[in-house]
Design a protein around this motif. Structure first.
Motif: not given
Length: 189
Positions: A138-142, A149-151, A155-160, A163-171
């Motif tokens: 679920l963590r990976s799917e969420v 959704l954040a992208g 309006g930008e792609t979070l391809s890094d 950075r994406a992992a940090a955003v997901v962990d914080r969320f």
């Protein structure tokens, strides 16, 4: 009538017909003595012998019957004693069987309890492993959904990935914290 005949004969001078002649008395006495001697010497000893044999046989049969009665009483006492011993032994066997049955039931309960505890522990471990696997999945799917959704929102792609992992962990940390606060407060009515 007989009286008249005797009276007529006595009147005529003849001998009384009721009194036998002297030679009849002698011969009758002689034969009586001969028969008495034969009976005394021959028949009486044989009769005595037969009666003695019968008496001995009866006494022997009585003695045998007494002996058989004693043996029967002894056999009855032995049978009664053996029956009492068998009853005592049967009682002991029943009691031992009850004790063995109780031990077997207790062992079966202990085995069943240990098996149930093992199965429960294994089930808890499996549930925890599945929960962790579901949590990771679920963590990976969420995380992927959140990044998409954040992208879209930003309006930008979070391809890094970092950075994406940090955003997901914080969320997810914020989500868990809000979930914990709601559980501590209880259900809102």
């Amino acid at each position: 009538m007989l009286n008249a005949l005797v009276t007529n004969l006595a009147a005529e001078g003849e001998q009384n017909p009721l009194i036998p002649a002297w030679y009849d008395i002698i011969w009758s006495g002689l034969w009586f003595l001969i028969i008495l001697v034969v009976v005394w010497k021959v028949a009486l000893p044989r009769l005595t012998k037969i009666l003695d044999e019968r008496s001995a046989a009866i006494e022997g049969n009585i003695a045998k019957a007494d002996e058989a009665q004693k043996q029967a009483e002894a056999a009855l006492e032995e049978y009664t004693r053996q029956l009492a011993e068998a009853r005592v032994e049967a009682g002991e066997i029943r009691e031992a069987a009850r004790e063995d049955g109780k031990k077997i039931v207790a062992e079966a309960k202990e085995t069943a309890a240990a098996e149930a505890a093992r199965i429960t522990t294994a089930a808890h471990a499996q549930i925890e492993a599945e929960r962790q696997a579901a949590f990771v999945s679920l963590r990976s799917e969420v995380g992927t959904l959140a990044i998409d959704l954040a992208g879209g929102v930003v309006g930008e792609t979070l391809s890094d990935d970092a950075r994406a992992a940090a955003v997901v962990d914080r969320f997810l940390a914020d989500l868990e914290a809000s979930s914990t606060v709601q559980q501590a407060q209880g259900p809102v009515a």
